[in-house]
Design a protein around this motif. Structure first.
Motif, short mmCIF file in Angstrom:
data_model
loop_
_atom_site.label_atom_id
_atom_site.label_comp_id
_atom_site.label_asym_id
_atom_site.label_seq_id
_atom_site.Cartn_x
_atom_site.Cartn_y
_atom_site.Cartn_z
N GLY A 174 -6.60 1.93 -7.30
CA GLY A 174 -6.56 0.67 -6.84
C GLY A 174 -6.31 -1.00 -7.62
O GLY A 174 -6.72 -0.65 -8.54
N ALA A 175 -6.09 -1.46 -6.73
CA ALA A 175 -5.80 -3.39 -7.33
C ALA A 175 -7.08 -3.52 -8.16
O ALA A 175 -8.34 -2.99 -8.24
N LYS A 176 -7.21 -4.31 -9.30
CA LYS A 176 -8.50 -4.15 -10.47
C LYS A 176 -8.22 -5.59 -10.86
O LYS A 176 -6.83 -5.43 -11.33
N GLU A 177 -8.81 -6.35 -11.75
CA GLU A 177 -9.34 -6.60 -12.61
C GLU A 177 -9.09 -6.27 -13.93
O GLU A 177 -8.75 -5.50 -14.43
N ILE A 178 -8.03 -7.23 -14.75
CA ILE A 178 -7.51 -6.38 -16.11
C ILE A 178 -8.45 -7.56 -16.78
O ILE A 178 -9.19 -6.81 -17.63
N VAL A 179 -8.45 -8.87 -16.62
CA VAL A 179 -9.44 -9.99 -17.24
C VAL A 179 -9.29 -10.45 -16.77
O VAL A 179 -8.98 -10.58 -15.29
N LYS A 180 -10.16 -11.70 -16.89
CA LYS A 180 -10.56 -12.21 -16.04
C LYS A 180 -9.38 -13.32 -15.35
O LYS A 180 -9.01 -13.85 -16.46
N GLY A 181 -8.83 -13.35 -14.12
CA GLY A 181 -7.69 -13.91 -13.52
C GLY A 181 -6.22 -13.50 -13.29
O GLY A 181 -5.55 -14.04 -13.61
N ILE A 182 -6.11 -12.39 -13.79
CA ILE A 182 -5.67 -11.66 -13.74
C ILE A 182 -5.53 -10.12 -13.68
O ILE A 182 -6.86 -9.68 -13.69
N TYR A 183 -5.04 -9.68 -12.35
CA TYR A 183 -5.29 -8.49 -11.48
C TYR A 183 -4.02 -7.34 -12.19
O TYR A 183 -2.63 -8.01 -12.18
N ILE A 184 -4.30 -6.28 -11.68
CA ILE A 184 -3.25 -5.07 -10.70
C ILE A 184 -2.93 -4.83 -9.63
O ILE A 184 -4.31 -5.01 -9.51
N VAL A 185 -1.87 -5.08 -9.28
CA VAL A 185 -2.56 -4.46 -7.48
C VAL A 185 -1.30 -3.73 -6.93
O VAL A 185 -1.06 -3.82 -5.62
N GLY A 186 -0.46 -3.77 -7.22
CA GLY A 186 0.38 -2.56 -7.17
C GLY A 186 1.20 -1.78 -7.98
O GLY A 186 1.14 -2.18 -9.00
N GLY A 187 1.35 -0.53 -7.98
CA GLY A 187 2.24 0.08 -8.60
C GLY A 187 2.16 1.96 -7.86
O GLY A 187 1.66 1.88 -7.15
N SER A 188 3.05 2.45 -8.52
CA SER A 188 3.36 4.21 -8.27
C SER A 188 1.79 4.89 -7.64
O SER A 188 2.54 5.25 -6.94
N ASP A 189 0.84 4.06 -8.55
CA ASP A 189 -0.01 5.73 -8.23
C ASP A 189 -1.29 4.33 -7.22
O ASP A 189 -2.50 4.40 -7.11
N ILE A 190 -0.09 2.84 -6.68
CA ILE A 190 -1.56 2.44 -6.26
C ILE A 190 -1.63 2.01 -4.60
O ILE A 190 -1.53 2.31 -3.71
N THR A 191 0.42 1.85 -4.19
CA THR A 191 0.79 1.56 -3.16
C THR A 191 1.61 2.21 -2.44
O THR A 191 1.92 2.88 -1.93
N ASP A 192 2.42 2.18 -3.55
CA ASP A 192 3.71 3.49 -3.57
C ASP A 192 4.55 4.15 -4.43
O ASP A 192 4.47 3.30 -5.89
N PRO A 193 4.98 5.44 -4.80
CA PRO A 193 5.52 5.89 -5.65
C PRO A 193 7.03 5.52 -6.58
O PRO A 193 7.09 5.37 -7.60
N LYS A 194 7.34 4.45 -4.97
CA LYS A 194 8.61 3.67 -5.98
C LYS A 194 8.16 2.78 -6.38
O LYS A 194 9.50 2.10 -7.22
N ASP A 195 7.36 1.73 -6.80
CA ASP A 195 6.71 0.86 -7.33
C ASP A 195 6.58 0.35 -8.88
O ASP A 195 6.19 1.93 -9.67
N CYS A 196 7.16 -0.03 -8.98
CA CYS A 196 6.93 -0.52 -10.57
C CYS A 196 5.77 -1.15 -10.79
O CYS A 196 4.28 -1.11 -9.46
N SER A 197 4.56 -1.37 -11.78
CA SER A 197 3.26 -1.99 -12.11
C SER A 197 4.07 -3.23 -11.59
O SER A 197 4.89 -4.35 -12.13
N VAL A 198 2.65 -4.30 -10.39
CA VAL A 198 2.72 -5.76 -9.64
C VAL A 198 1.65 -6.12 -9.73
O VAL A 198 0.69 -5.79 -9.99
N ASN B 141 -4.22 -5.99 -1.23
CA ASN B 141 -5.14 -5.82 -2.05
C ASN B 141 -4.62 -7.20 -3.27
O ASN B 141 -6.92 -7.42 -2.93
N ILE B 142 -4.50 -7.90 -2.81
CA ILE B 142 -4.82 -9.42 -3.36
C ILE B 142 -6.08 -10.23 -2.01
O ILE B 142 -6.35 -10.34 -3.00
N ALA B 143 -5.16 -10.05 -0.70
CA ALA B 143 -7.04 -10.68 0.19
C ALA B 143 -8.22 -9.38 -0.31
O ALA B 143 -9.25 -10.14 -0.26
N HIS B 144 -7.97 -8.15 -0.26
CA HIS B 144 -9.25 -7.59 -0.93
C HIS B 144 -9.79 -7.75 -2.24
O HIS B 144 -11.06 -7.96 -2.38
#
Length: 226
Positions: free
Chosen positions: A2-26, A51-54
């Motif tokens: 799922g969505a997660k913090e990479i470092v403080k203030g930066i997060y991955i919120v979308g991607g092929s294994d998070i939101t939709d197989p067609k998506d790039c990493s967001v 994910n952003i709200a979560h």
């Protein structure tokens, strides 16, 4: 995953294994304002905003979307973010025309069986480098052509090191989309010179520390240099 913090203030919120197989990493940057890097292919905007709200952020505060290049898996959701939140859209001028005319071939929208409507670009990046100022620090956009003529890479310096957003470093490189291996090789040398501590790639995840970032980029330079 799922969505997660990479470092403080930066997060991955979308991607092929998070939101939709067609998506790039967001990716989401809390820069004092919320900045979104790419938007996915378009059908997963609700999942991305959820994910952003979560993560504890208000999607209404997404003031800017930086589009790294013109392909549909990166730009498809931009219309919705602008309509819902009034987000400004940023893109390099050499890819902006493709998006502004709703070019379903050059965006590769036809590959996905979708229609991409024309989208105006609010801030056109020109030249080799543009620095975007935010309350919590600068976000730097570098022109890194090769995958497309107007591809950009983005970096920001944090308390945990330099974070580089290098979407689609791996290619692919199709002449019909204006790809240029020679220009891409030069672009990769520029990225190596940044000595980034963390690489947030467009489809294949997050790499750290710098040794792994360097190894990742150099692997593709070796592959396409043969």
């Amino acid at each position: 995953m799922g969505a997660k913090e990479i470092v403080k203030g930066i997060y991955i919120v979308g991607g092929s294994d998070i939101t939709d197989p067609k998506d790039c990493s967001v990716y989401l940057i809390d820069a004092g304002e919320l900045v979104l890097i790419d938007t996915g292919a378009g059908s997963s905007v609700d999942a991305i905003t959820g994910n952003i709200a979560h993560l504890g952020f208000d999607p209404e505060k997404i003031t800017m979307i930086i589009l790294t290049h013109c392909h549909i898996d990166h730009v498809g959701g931009a219309h919705v973010f602008r309509e819902r939140f009034g987000s400004r859209v940023v893109m390099h001028e050499l890819d902006a025309g493709v998006v502004e005319r709703g070019d379903n071939r050059m965006t590769a929208a036809y590959w996905y069986g979708v229609n991409f409507a024309p989208l105006s670009i609010d801030i056109r990046i020109s030249g080799e480098k543009q620095i975007l100022k935010f309350p919590k620090g600068d976000i730097v956009c570098l022109h890194t052509p090769g995958h497309t003529p107007g591809s950009i890479s983005i970096y920001t310096d944090t308390g945990e090191g330099r974070v580089l957003f290098g979407q689609d470093i791996h290619g692919p490189f199709f002449a019909e989309f204006g790809a240029d291996i020679s220009r891409w090789q030069n672009s990769m040398e520029k990225l190596l010179a940044l000595r980034a501590d963390i690489l947030c790639e467009g489809h294949f995840g997050v790499y750290r520390p710098n040794e792994k970032v360097t190894e990742y980029i150099e692997r593709y330079l070796e592959e396409y240099g043969e």
